[in-house]
Motif scaffolding. Sequence first.
Motif, PDB file in Angstrom:
ATOM      1  N   ARG A  99      11.210  27.722 -37.137  1.00  0.00           N
ATOM      2  CA  ARG A  99      11.902  28.767 -36.392  1.00  0.00           C
ATOM      3  C   ARG A  99      11.775  30.111 -37.103  1.00  0.00           C
ATOM      4  O   ARG A  99      12.094  30.228 -38.283  1.00  0.00           O
ATOM      5  N   LYS A 100      11.244  31.084 -36.410  1.00  0.00           N
ATOM      6  CA  LYS A 100      11.103  32.476 -36.836  1.00  0.00           C
ATOM      7  C   LYS A 100      10.033  32.700 -37.903  1.00  0.00           C
ATOM      8  O   LYS A 100       9.898  33.816 -38.415  1.00  0.00           O
ATOM      9  N   SER A 101       9.259  31.683 -38.246  1.00  0.00           N
ATOM     10  CA  SER A 101       8.244  31.872 -39.285  1.00  0.00           C
ATOM     11  C   SER A 101       7.251  32.965 -38.918  1.00  0.00           C
ATOM     12  O   SER A 101       6.848  33.769 -39.773  1.00  0.00           O
ATOM     13  N   GLY A 143       0.166  36.310 -52.751  1.00  0.00           N
ATOM     14  CA  GLY A 143       0.215  35.606 -51.476  1.00  0.00           C
ATOM     15  C   GLY A 143       1.641  35.237 -51.133  1.00  0.00           C
ATOM     16  O   GLY A 143       2.470  35.012 -52.019  1.00  0.00           O
ATOM     17  N   VAL A 144       1.926  35.197 -49.846  1.00  0.00           N
ATOM     18  CA  VAL A 144       3.235  34.781 -49.346  1.00  0.00           C
ATOM     19  C   VAL A 144       3.014  33.736 -48.265  1.00  0.00           C
ATOM     20  O   VAL A 144       2.143  33.908 -47.406  1.00  0.00           O
ATOM     21  N   VAL A 145       3.770  32.661 -48.310  1.00  0.00           N
ATOM     22  CA  VAL A 145       3.767  31.722 -47.197  1.00  0.00           C
ATOM     23  C   VAL A 145       5.206  31.516 -46.749  1.00  0.00           C
ATOM     24  O   VAL A 145       6.100  31.273 -47.561  1.00  0.00           O
ATOM     25  N   VAL A 146       5.418  31.673 -45.454  1.00  0.00           N
ATOM     26  CA  VAL A 146       6.738  31.460 -44.865  1.00  0.00           C
ATOM     27  C   VAL A 146       6.834  29.988 -44.490  1.00  0.00           C
ATOM     28  O   VAL A 146       6.178  29.529 -43.555  1.00  0.00           O
ATOM     29  N   THR A 147       7.625  29.241 -45.228  1.00  0.00           N
ATOM     30  CA  THR A 147       7.785  27.808 -44.995  1.00  0.00           C
ATOM     31  C   THR A 147       9.008  27.309 -45.747  1.00  0.00           C
ATOM     32  O   THR A 147       9.357  27.849 -46.799  1.00  0.00           O
ATOM     33  N   ALA A 148       9.633  26.282 -45.197  1.00  0.00           N
ATOM     34  CA  ALA A 148      10.673  25.560 -45.930  1.00  0.00           C
ATOM     35  C   ALA A 148      10.187  24.170 -46.288  1.00  0.00           C
ATOM     36  O   ALA A 148      10.986  23.277 -46.582  1.00  0.00           O
ATOM     37  N   SER A 149       8.858  23.979 -46.229  1.00  0.00           N
ATOM     38  CA  SER A 149       8.234  22.734 -46.661  1.00  0.00           C
ATOM     39  C   SER A 149       8.862  21.535 -45.959  1.00  0.00           C
ATOM     40  O   SER A 149       8.813  21.423 -44.740  1.00  0.00           O
ATOM     41  N   HIS A 150       9.486  20.636 -46.720  1.00  0.00           N
ATOM     42  CA  HIS A 150      10.028  19.395 -46.166  1.00  0.00           C
ATOM     43  C   HIS A 150      11.542  19.455 -45.983  1.00  0.00           C
ATOM     44  O   HIS A 150      12.189  18.425 -45.827  1.00  0.00           O
ATOM     45  N   ASN A 151      12.116  20.656 -45.986  1.00  0.00           N
ATOM     46  CA  ASN A 151      13.555  20.795 -45.777  1.00  0.00           C
ATOM     47  C   ASN A 151      13.950  20.458 -44.336  1.00  0.00           C
ATOM     48  O   ASN A 151      13.097  20.377 -43.456  1.00  0.00           O
ATOM     49  N   PRO A 152      15.250  20.312 -44.069  1.00  0.00           N
ATOM     50  CA  PRO A 152      15.701  20.047 -42.700  1.00  0.00           C
ATOM     51  C   PRO A 152      15.306  21.154 -41.732  1.00  0.00           C
ATOM     52  O   PRO A 152      14.966  22.277 -42.135  1.00  0.00           O
ATOM     53  N   ALA A 153      15.401  20.852 -40.448  1.00  0.00           N
ATOM     54  CA  ALA A 153      14.934  21.766 -39.404  1.00  0.00           C
ATOM     55  C   ALA A 153      15.672  23.099 -39.404  1.00  0.00           C
ATOM     56  O   ALA A 153      15.123  24.109 -38.957  1.00  0.00           O
ATOM     57  N   VAL A 154      16.900  23.134 -39.882  1.00  0.00           N
ATOM     58  CA  VAL A 154      17.677  24.374 -39.839  1.00  0.00           C
ATOM     59  C   VAL A 154      17.187  25.403 -40.849  1.00  0.00           C
ATOM     60  O   VAL A 154      17.556  26.580 -40.771  1.00  0.00           O
ATOM     61  N   ASP A 155      16.359  24.991 -41.796  1.00  0.00           N
ATOM     62  CA  ASP A 155      15.968  25.863 -42.902  1.00  0.00           C
ATOM     63  C   ASP A 155      14.650  26.592 -42.646  1.00  0.00           C
ATOM     64  O   ASP A 155      13.826  26.167 -41.842  1.00  0.00           O
ATOM     65  N   GLN A 259       2.194  14.575 -34.056  1.00  0.00           N
ATOM     66  CA  GLN A 259       0.972  15.289 -34.407  1.00  0.00           C
ATOM     67  C   GLN A 259       1.081  16.793 -34.202  1.00  0.00           C
ATOM     68  O   GLN A 259       0.523  17.573 -34.974  1.00  0.00           O
ATOM     69  N   GLN A 260       1.789  17.225 -33.169  1.00  0.00           N
ATOM     70  CA  GLN A 260       1.872  18.657 -32.878  1.00  0.00           C
ATOM     71  C   GLN A 260       3.068  19.291 -33.597  1.00  0.00           C
ATOM     72  O   GLN A 260       4.118  18.666 -33.742  1.00  0.00           O
ATOM     73  N   PRO A 261       2.915  20.539 -34.039  1.00  0.00           N
ATOM     74  CA  PRO A 261       4.040  21.215 -34.701  1.00  0.00           C
ATOM     75  C   PRO A 261       5.257  21.315 -33.785  1.00  0.00           C
ATOM     76  O   PRO A 261       5.129  21.656 -32.603  1.00  0.00           O
ATOM     77  N   ASP A 262       6.411  21.022 -34.323  1.00  0.00           N
ATOM     78  CA  ASP A 262       7.664  21.122 -33.579  1.00  0.00           C
ATOM     79  C   ASP A 262       8.774  21.457 -34.567  1.00  0.00           C
ATOM     80  O   ASP A 262       9.134  20.633 -35.407  1.00  0.00           O
ATOM     81  N   PRO A 263       9.321  22.666 -34.500  1.00  0.00           N
ATOM     82  CA  PRO A 263      10.330  23.077 -35.489  1.00  0.00           C
ATOM     83  C   PRO A 263      11.620  22.278 -35.433  1.00  0.00           C
ATOM     84  O   PRO A 263      12.430  22.350 -36.353  1.00  0.00           O
ATOM     85  N   ALA A 264      11.818  21.494 -34.363  1.00  0.00           N
ATOM     86  CA  ALA A 264      13.034  20.677 -34.262  1.00  0.00           C
ATOM     87  C   ALA A 264      12.884  19.337 -34.973  1.00  0.00           C
ATOM     88  O   ALA A 264      13.884  18.643 -35.184  1.00  0.00           O
ATOM     89  N   PHE A 265      11.663  18.939 -35.322  1.00  0.00           N
ATOM     90  CA  PHE A 265      11.403  17.646 -35.965  1.00  0.00           C
ATOM     91  C   PHE A 265      12.174  16.525 -35.260  1.00  0.00           C
ATOM     92  O   PHE A 265      13.000  15.836 -35.864  1.00  0.00           O
TER      93      PHE A 265
END
Length: 529
Positions: A99-101, A143-155, A259-265
């Motif tokens: 979300r918002k990345s 370099g900057v990467v916008v990600t919360a890696s393996h954190n919960p969906a809210v992060d 397989q497809q990206p989904d921010p809600a996991f």
Amino acid sequence: MVDEQVLARAAAWRDAEPDEDIRAELTELIAGPIDTLVARFADRLQFGTAGLRGPVGAGPLRMNRLVVRQAAAGLARYVVATWPDAAERGIIIGFDARRKSDNFALDTARVVAAAGVRALLLPTPLPTPVLAWNITEHNAIAGVVVTASHNPAVDNGYKVYLGDGAQIVSPHDAAIAACIDLFDPCTVELAAIDHPLIERLDGSAEARYLAAIPSLRFRPDVDGVGVAYTAMHGVGGATLLRAFEQARLPRPFVVAAQQQPDPAFPTVAFPNPEEHGAMDLLLEQAHESHALLALANDPDADRLGAAIPTLDGGWRRLTGDELGWLLGDHILRHTSGDDRLVVTTLVSSSLLGRMAAAAGVQFRETYTGFKWIGRTVLDHPELRFVFGYEQALGYLVCQRPMDKDGITAAVMMAEVAALAAHEGVTLQQRLDALADQFGRHVTAERSLRIDPIQAARNVAALRDRPPTEVAGLAVTNVEWFDEAGLLRIWLNDIRLQVRPSGTEPKVKLYGEAIGTDPDLYLAALAELL
């Protein structure tokens, strides 16, 4: 008076906030109980070696566009003040599908450009390793990467690399944080979206990364085997399929629902391959497709989890150390030279060190976190790095990027499985052979949820007054690693370690023994905290 100041500050944030949903949240907070508003504005997300990470939401203690703009302004100020060629070399920016990345990434580019620095923006959500690899490819200053890696969906989160392609370490983190302090998040200058300093990269960024994949294969003559795979709703899926194609490996059997990206996991409670239950759909797919290996990336594809078949027809998840042993064994058997370097972390298994000694190669043990593996490699240019890993599912099987890479590790692990099948052995038999040679190393982990400040105090108290025995066994040695905040306790050959987490309100405990389960001793050590 304090309440009025908080109300005024919150109103300023609301007026500056560009996103309607976050602005509505601020409006609701302002209209609600003052204590709730004061708590939300009492502090801010702290920038450290892991960058920023937290729930998406309103105010300085959440991830939002104002917080990101302030961080980007501080980073731009730091690189310009530190390196004379920073503006020309630029900052390369990537993002995942959370979300918002995309907005966080574009805002970073606009802030960087407004500061007079080139901003190189990746075109679509891509794995973190693609961003890290392209830092040196484009000779960027950072370099900057916008990600919360393996954190919960809210992060969501914000990770920073330097121009050598490795994550930041001290003192860079503190210096960047000091520069961030110089900016009011509500008034950070933004360049126009079409500013000439904003360069929108094309698909060649991923293509160049993928072009290096064939060089990973030590045994391209060996046919691949069936591999099941999940992207866990992250951004690794498409890139991994292309990587397998580049490596001339069979297309994996993918978990279609993930397989497809989904921010809600939507199919996992916690999108981390280490978590129990996270790989359930993958193991179902592996069973149905009669695969010989199951692989899982985390959502930004810098980590890799794996599972192997068992004799009873089931599947067993490999620990992070077991996966590291298999990769390390494969690489050491297919490379040569006493200038080779392998690296792991303090809390990972000691077996890699024994394997390195037997192979006559250089071995280094460093602090917890893959950023330290990258720094260790960069500190030894006279050596030829061939492998590094940490037990938290981070692996690097090639010389770029200087960070963990779940895509290249997956390709290498698929070759490990293929070669084992070609030679008529299972992956479990590979592990058994290592146990026969070096002893059966058994690892265990525990964690205690404790307030971060209290966690550090408890570990320090244990350091100052270490036990003389644990679960009936005498303590034979105690070591303290100050920079890691880690206490190591030896009970003859049993190694126990404890440290406060740097990212969570926890104390983490690690045990390793040869031929016995160290969990009993970890449990006893936990009682002392």
